[in-house]
Design an enzyme around this catalytic site. Sequence first.
Site, short mmCIF file in Angstrom:
data_model
loop_
_atom_site.label_atom_id
_atom_site.label_comp_id
_atom_site.label_asym_id
_atom_site.label_seq_id
_atom_site.Cartn_x
_atom_site.Cartn_y
_atom_site.Cartn_z
N HIS A 85 -2.59 -1.48 -4.63
CA HIS A 85 -4.05 -1.57 -4.71
C HIS A 85 -4.64 -0.17 -4.69
O HIS A 85 -3.96 0.81 -4.34
CB HIS A 85 -4.61 -2.41 -3.55
N SER B 131 0.82 -1.22 0.00
CA SER B 131 0.00 0.00 0.00
C SER B 131 0.86 1.27 0.00
O SER B 131 1.68 1.47 -0.88
CB SER B 131 -0.95 -0.05 1.21
#
Length: 250
Positions: free
Chosen positions: A163, A140
């Site tokens: 993501h 992330s």
Amino acid sequence: MQWNNKLQSEIVSKEQEDNSSSEKEEKKKTKSERMEIEENQIRESGQVILDGNGERKKIYLLTIIGEIEGHENLPNHSKTTKYEHILPKLASIEDSGEIEGVLLLINTVGGDVSAGLALAEMVASLSKPTVSLVIGDSHSIGVPLTVATDYSFIVPSATMIIHPVRMNGTIIGARQTYDYFQIIQDRIVDFIANHSKTKKERLEEMMMNTKMLSKDLGTILVGEDAVKEGLVCEVGGMKEALKKLYQLIE
């Protein structure tokens, strides 16, 4: 007269021995105090200065571990990196006349987007040579931190996950909310693209991948995959990271 000279010589010799012994004790005490300070630094914040190397360089070791804590405190049982501690430390490193380089050790599941991106911007703006090493995970918002340094390494078993931006809590289902999410995501994608060899289009493609994560969108990259995608410079460990940092300092 000869006896007096001999006595005086013995007294001087004794004083020299005492001074030498006192200096040794002082050095021993100083070394002990320094080790205690370093142990406290490691225990409190995972930070320490590496200066016992043959290269005679002062390297600041900075760790990004667990979840990156932002504007809200996480539970006490969570392993966190507090950005309000790291920001002033980065400023101190930049201002220091002794620190010659920074080694960033990364093993994070991500965390607060705003805090993580602020840390990445600070790292990228340092004038001192910087090297990052992903030793476990860089998920992330950990991805911008990895690419923020001058050079990056990843161990063969480490992973990176890319993501879309997510947010916990109550979300207003309005057009403005989705537009805001897109702005945040664009900031992250632009930063990664500007500090790595990966194109913005490829990053967005990996973010929206539906074939890898069963409960989410995104892409998992393991070791060499992150290098092939252009996110990380090289596969390597601690030895390679320090060697590269010495080269950058020179």
